[in-house]
Design an enzyme around this catalytic site. Structure first.
Site, PDB file in Angstrom:
ATOM      1  N   LYS A 181       0.865  -1.183   0.000  1.00 27.77           N
ATOM      2  CA  LYS A 181       0.000   0.000   0.000  1.00 27.77           C
ATOM      3  C   LYS A 181       0.903   1.234   0.000  1.00 27.77           C
ATOM      4  O   LYS A 181       1.512   1.595   1.008  1.00 27.77           O
ATOM      5  CB  LYS A 181      -0.896   0.004   1.253  1.00 27.77           C
ATOM      6  CG  LYS A 181      -1.902   1.118   1.253  1.00 27.77           C
ATOM      7  CD  LYS A 181      -1.583   2.042   2.400  1.00 27.77           C
ATOM      8  CE  LYS A 181      -2.328   3.320   2.398  1.00 27.77           C
ATOM      9  NZ  LYS A 181      -1.905   4.289   1.391  1.00 27.77           N
ATOM     10  N   GLU A 184      -0.899   7.626  -0.451  1.00 26.53           N
ATOM     11  CA  GLU A 184      -1.862   8.182  -1.414  1.00 26.53           C
ATOM     12  C   GLU A 184      -1.282   9.388  -2.163  1.00 26.53           C
ATOM     13  O   GLU A 184      -1.799   9.797  -3.194  1.00 26.53           O
ATOM     14  CB  GLU A 184      -3.185   8.549  -0.733  1.00 26.53           C
ATOM     15  CG  GLU A 184      -3.085   9.368   0.541  1.00 26.53           C
ATOM     16  CD  GLU A 184      -2.867   8.526   1.798  1.00 26.53           C
ATOM     17  OE1 GLU A 184      -1.999   7.627   1.790  1.00 26.53           O
ATOM     18  OE2 GLU A 184      -3.537   8.797   2.806  1.00 26.53           O
ATOM     19  N   GLY A 234       6.255   5.039   8.621  1.00 29.33           N
ATOM     20  CA  GLY A 234       5.403   6.233   8.633  1.00 29.33           C
ATOM     21  C   GLY A 234       5.459   6.911   9.978  1.00 29.33           C
ATOM     22  O   GLY A 234       6.439   6.778  10.716  1.00 29.33           O
ATOM     23  N   GLY A 239       1.711   4.445  13.363  1.00 32.56           N
ATOM     24  CA  GLY A 239       2.411   3.222  13.766  1.00 32.56           C
ATOM     25  C   GLY A 239       1.734   2.571  14.974  1.00 32.56           C
ATOM     26  O   GLY A 239       1.593   1.346  15.035  1.00 32.56           O
ATOM     27  N   GLU A 256       8.804   1.247  11.414  1.00 29.18           N
ATOM     28  CA  GLU A 256       9.876   2.260  11.344  1.00 29.18           C
ATOM     29  C   GLU A 256       9.171   3.613  11.386  1.00 29.18           C
ATOM     30  O   GLU A 256       8.430   3.955  10.459  1.00 29.18           O
ATOM     31  CB  GLU A 256      10.662   2.066  10.043  1.00 29.18           C
ATOM     32  CG  GLU A 256      12.058   2.649  10.119  1.00 29.18           C
ATOM     33  CD  GLU A 256      12.145   4.018   9.478  1.00 29.18           C
ATOM     34  OE1 GLU A 256      11.933   5.007  10.205  1.00 29.18           O
ATOM     35  OE2 GLU A 256      12.409   4.081   8.282  1.00 29.18           O
ATOM     36  N   CYS A 290      13.510  10.573   7.451  1.00 23.79           N
ATOM     37  CA  CYS A 290      13.378  10.080   8.827  1.00 23.79           C
ATOM     38  C   CYS A 290      14.692  10.212   9.600  1.00 23.79           C
ATOM     39  O   CYS A 290      14.671  10.300  10.814  1.00 23.79           O
ATOM     40  CB  CYS A 290      12.851   8.654   8.852  1.00 23.79           C
ATOM     41  SG  CYS A 290      13.783   7.555   7.810  1.00 23.79           S
ATOM     42  N   GLU A 391       9.008  15.883  15.765  1.00 24.44           N
ATOM     43  CA  GLU A 391       9.482  15.761  14.387  1.00 24.44           C
ATOM     44  C   GLU A 391       8.732  16.778  13.531  1.00 24.44           C
ATOM     45  O   GLU A 391       7.511  16.734  13.442  1.00 24.44           O
ATOM     46  CB  GLU A 391       9.212  14.341  13.867  1.00 24.44           C
ATOM     47  CG  GLU A 391       9.746  14.118  12.477  1.00 24.44           C
ATOM     48  CD  GLU A 391       9.595  12.673  11.993  1.00 24.44           C
ATOM     49  OE1 GLU A 391      10.552  12.136  11.444  1.00 24.44           O
ATOM     50  OE2 GLU A 391       8.503  12.100  12.169  1.00 24.44           O
TER      51      GLU A 391
HETATM   52  O1  TXE Z   1       2.387   9.574   7.589  1.00 23.78           O
HETATM   53  P1  TXE Z   1       1.363   8.431   7.851  1.00 23.78           P
HETATM   54  P2  TXE Z   1       2.192  10.863   6.703  1.00 23.78           P
HETATM   55  C1  TXE Z   1       6.199  11.271   9.746  1.00 23.78           C
HETATM   56  C2  TXE Z   1       6.546  12.726   9.515  1.00 23.78           C
HETATM   57  C3  TXE Z   1       5.357  13.252   8.775  1.00 23.78           C
HETATM   58  C4  TXE Z   1       4.258  12.501   9.455  1.00 23.78           C
HETATM   59  C5  TXE Z   1       3.009  12.372   8.655  1.00 23.78           C
HETATM   60  O2  TXE Z   1       6.648  13.374  10.748  1.00 23.78           O
HETATM   61  O3  TXE Z   1       5.179  14.631   8.901  1.00 23.78           O
HETATM   62  O4  TXE Z   1       4.801  11.213   9.684  1.00 23.78           O
HETATM   63  O5  TXE Z   1       3.281  11.792   7.381  1.00 23.78           O
HETATM   64  C6  TXE Z   1      -0.628   4.899   5.751  1.00 23.78           C
HETATM   65  N1  TXE Z   1      -3.632   2.212   8.942  1.00 23.78           N
HETATM   66  N2  TXE Z   1       6.745  10.393   8.729  1.00 23.78           N
HETATM   67  O6  TXE Z   1       0.893  11.562   6.856  1.00 23.78           O
HETATM   68  O7  TXE Z   1      -0.009   9.004   7.920  1.00 23.78           O
HETATM   69  C7  TXE Z   1      -0.544   6.074   4.798  1.00 23.78           C
HETATM   70  O8  TXE Z   1      -1.565   6.007   3.817  1.00 23.78           O
HETATM   71  C8  TXE Z   1      -2.679   1.789   8.089  1.00 23.78           C
HETATM   72  C9  TXE Z   1       7.926   9.670   9.077  1.00 23.78           C
HETATM   73  O9  TXE Z   1       2.527  10.418   5.370  1.00 23.78           O
HETATM   74  O10 TXE Z   1       1.898   7.659   8.982  1.00 23.78           O
HETATM   75  C10 TXE Z   1       0.856   5.922   4.258  1.00 23.78           C
HETATM   76  O11 TXE Z   1       0.890   4.911   3.251  1.00 23.78           O
HETATM   77  N3  TXE Z   1      -1.971   2.624   7.314  1.00 23.78           N
HETATM   78  C11 TXE Z   1       8.308   8.685   8.083  1.00 23.78           C
HETATM   79  C12 TXE Z   1       1.632   5.454   5.489  1.00 23.78           C
HETATM   80  O12 TXE Z   1       0.654   4.887   6.361  1.00 23.78           O
HETATM   81  C13 TXE Z   1      -2.209   3.951   7.405  1.00 23.78           C
HETATM   82  C14 TXE Z   1       7.882   8.786   6.699  1.00 23.78           C
HETATM   83  C15 TXE Z   1       2.348   6.569   6.225  1.00 23.78           C
HETATM   84  O13 TXE Z   1       1.424   7.597   6.490  1.00 23.78           O
HETATM   85  C16 TXE Z   1      -3.190   4.457   8.289  1.00 23.78           C
HETATM   86  C17 TXE Z   1       6.673   9.517   6.510  1.00 23.78           C
HETATM   87  C18 TXE Z   1      -3.915   3.524   9.089  1.00 23.78           C
HETATM   88  N4  TXE Z   1      -4.845   3.913   9.963  1.00 23.78           N
HETATM   89  C19 TXE Z   1       6.163  10.296   7.511  1.00 23.78           C
HETATM   90  N5  TXE Z   1      -3.197   5.812   8.179  1.00 23.78           N
HETATM   91  C20 TXE Z   1       9.583   7.952   8.199  1.00 23.78           C
HETATM   92  N6  TXE Z   1       9.762   7.189   9.271  1.00 23.78           N
HETATM   93  O14 TXE Z   1      10.402   8.026   7.310  1.00 23.78           O
HETATM   94  C21 TXE Z   1      -2.258   6.144   7.262  1.00 23.78           C
HETATM   95  N7  TXE Z   1      -1.670   5.008   6.784  1.00 23.78           N
END
Ligand code: TXE
Length: 499
Positions: A181, A184, A234, A239, A256, A290, A391
């Site tokens: 997945k 988006e 994410g 997480g 992660e 990250c 962050e």
């Molecule tokens: O992350 P999300 P976002 C951090 C960074 C950023 C913040 C938000 O601080 O500003 O996260 O980013 C999916 N069940 N990082 O909004 O929402 C979502 O569709 C299952 C750190 O992108 O956590 C996407 O595919 N999945 C980071 C993925 O999770 C779900 C990298 C990450 O989205 C979900 C990115 C749910 N309920 C952001 N809701 C790193 N560690 O590198 C969303 N997703």
């Protein structure tokens, strides 16, 4: 301009690309640089996830992939790596268009995708268990190392192709099948990489991609009973949700999450290198990384002059159109994220931090809808401030001064996160002591955001657990099975009959 032409339109990739017509609702991805629609993707539903999970299940339970020898899988994965290399420029440009990152660094990402896949291929030869021949005359045992089965992989938007390749080729090398997945905001490279995998010979159904939102597609994937394991990259907030849903399975989850890495500069460092590394550590990939070195901890005796030079060098960096080869920093992922980065800076100032440069949205000529952020440095930041702890995930560096090594360690570890930290020093003793004392999955010494495919990558504390890359990154997608064998006629467990 970053639009490659007409907006792309793609359906999910389930059981092979040919079987995935674009049907149902679509959602749009607008370029964070120009604001133009660059792609339309299928807005996945729980039913789509179910179809993908069933396809992956069938590929695992009855298909050829997990039954092939490691060598056969390796050859296919190597062909895939070569195709990724052949298509590197297109992959890089798709990343520029959807992420807003600069083309210069997106090319590095594309090369990394090929390298990760090639390395995972070599590991496929070496997935094996263990034998115990020291159990006495009557026993012998083997420990199999087996794939987990169907793995659900959830990928974020900051390095969509690279993080896909930190997960998918490793899961495949071990014999798993997967449902991916993508974020988006950035679905293009996951679909392209999957198409290349099938061109290389990965059987249909082994990699399935369902596009759509986290709460619908992501959540259904984690909860799906046919999915044996989840690997998520994410935010920490999502997480936690993923872990809760996985616990209900229960199923294994590798996460992660966020980070707030310290970039620690000692007075005895090569200050020119430290300056360069500090700039790269925070402004690479717009600070949406990250492992970004988002907290500069600088030793008091050199702090004023170091920060002064840092501000001057920051002002000389170019923020703008990511397709322009001279651009250093591109656009943030979307307008809401840009607004959140600006809010973080304002909150820092309210809490007493001093703004040295930047702090607001940046106008770029000819790109009025671009999500550009001024490169920002906040000084006089203390441990209790939100900008030190949270962050921000943007080009915002916060600066804190320290007296000695003990204080540097205390400040660096005063974070709920533990993904990476960096140390700049000419002293071998200091570097070794710091590497031991810092609580993070990675420590960079006299370098920043650096690594190699052989090195395991992942966090501790609030940054999550589990490892990607390296041997550990493959073993993450396996489980052991112990097979105990008795040799010769048994002595009856309950004694001989009639005794
Ligand atoms: O992350 P999300 P976002 C951090 C960074 C950023 C913040 C938000 O601080 O500003 O996260 O980013 C999916 N069940 N990082 O909004 O929402 C979502 O569709 C299952 C750190 O992108 O956590 C996407 O595919 N999945 C980071 C993925 O999770 C779900 C990298 C990450 O989205 C979900 C990115 C749910 N309920 C952001 N809701 C790193 N560690 O590198 C969303 N997703």
């Amino acid at each position: 301009m970053t639009n490659l032409g007409q907006p792309r339109q793609s359906g999910h990739h389930i059981r092979g690309s040919a079987s995935a017509p674009v049907e149902g609702r679509l959602f749009e991805r607008r370029s964070p640089v120009s604001g133009a629609v660059v792609a339309r993707y299928a807005d996945g539903t729980a039913e789509d996830v179910d179809r993908a999970a069933q396809a992956a299940r069938a590929a695992f339970d009855t298909g050829p992939w997990p039954r092939m020898s490691g060598a056969q899988r390796a050859k296919i994965l190597l062909r895939w790596a070569r195709l990724i290399g052949d298509n590197a420029e297109e992959l890089a440009r798709l990343e520029v268009e959807e992420v807003g990152k600069t083309v210069r660094f997106a090319r590095g990402d594309a090369a990394g995708m090929a390298d990760l896949t090639e390395y995972a291929a070599t590991l496929a030869y070496e997935v094996h268990g263990d034998a115990y021949t020291n159990l006495g005359e009557r026993h012998s045992a083997v420990v199999h190392r087996e794939p987990m089965g169907v793995v659900g992989l959830i990928v974020p938007w900051n390095f969509p192709g690279l993080i896909y390749c930190q997960k998918v080729p490793f899961a495949l090398a071990a014999g798993n099948s997967v449902v991916v997945k993508p974020s988006e905001f950035t679905s293009a490279t996951a679909l392209k990489l999957t198409q290349l995998a099938e061109e290389a010979g990965v059987p249909a159904g082994v990699i399935n991609v369902v596009t759509g939102t986290g709460p619908v597609v992501g959540q259904s994937l984690v909860a799906h009973p046919q999915v044996d394991m989840i690997s998520f990259t994410g935010s920490t907030a999502v997480g936690r949700k993923v872990l809760e849903a996985a616990a209900a399975g229960p199923k294994r989850a590798h996460v992660e999450l966020g980070s707030k890495a310290a970039n620690i500069v000692f007075a005895d460092a090569d200050l020119e290198d430290a300056l360069d590394g500090t700039l790269f550590g925070i402004f690479f990939n717009q600070g949406e990384c990250c492992v970004s070195g988002a907290r500069l901890l600088v030793q008091e005796s050199i702090a004023d002059s170091f920060v002064e030079r840092l501000v001057a060098r920051t002002r000389a960096l170019r923020v703008g159109d990511p397709l322009d080869e001279r651009t250093d920093v591109g656009a943030l992922i979307h307008g809401d994220h840009l607004a959140s980065v600006v809010r973080h800076v304002a909150r820092g100032q309210e809490e007493g931090a001093r703004l040295l440069t930047g702090g607001a949205r940046q106008d770029v000529a000819g790109l009025p809808e671009g999500c550009f952020m001024q490169l920002t440095i906040l000084d006089q930041v203390s441990e209790r401030m939100a900008v030190f702890q949270q962050e921000i995930f943007g080009p915002v560096l916060v600066v804190t001064r320290f007296k000695d090594e003990d204080e540097a360690v205390a400040l660096a570890n005063a974070s709920s996160y533990g993904l990476a930290n960096a140390v700049w020093t000419r002293s071998l003793d200091t570097s070794i002591r710091m590497a031991r004392r810092l609580r993070s999955g990675t420590v960079y010494v006299n370098t920043q955001i650096d690594g190699a495919v052989q090195l395991p990558f992942g966090g501790c504390k609030g940054s999550g657990f589990g490892r990607e890359m390296g041997r550990a990154g493959l073993e993450e997608f396996t489980q052991t099975k112990s097979v105990m064998v008795h040799i010769g006629k048994r002595v009856p467990f309950f004694g001989a009959k009639g005794e």
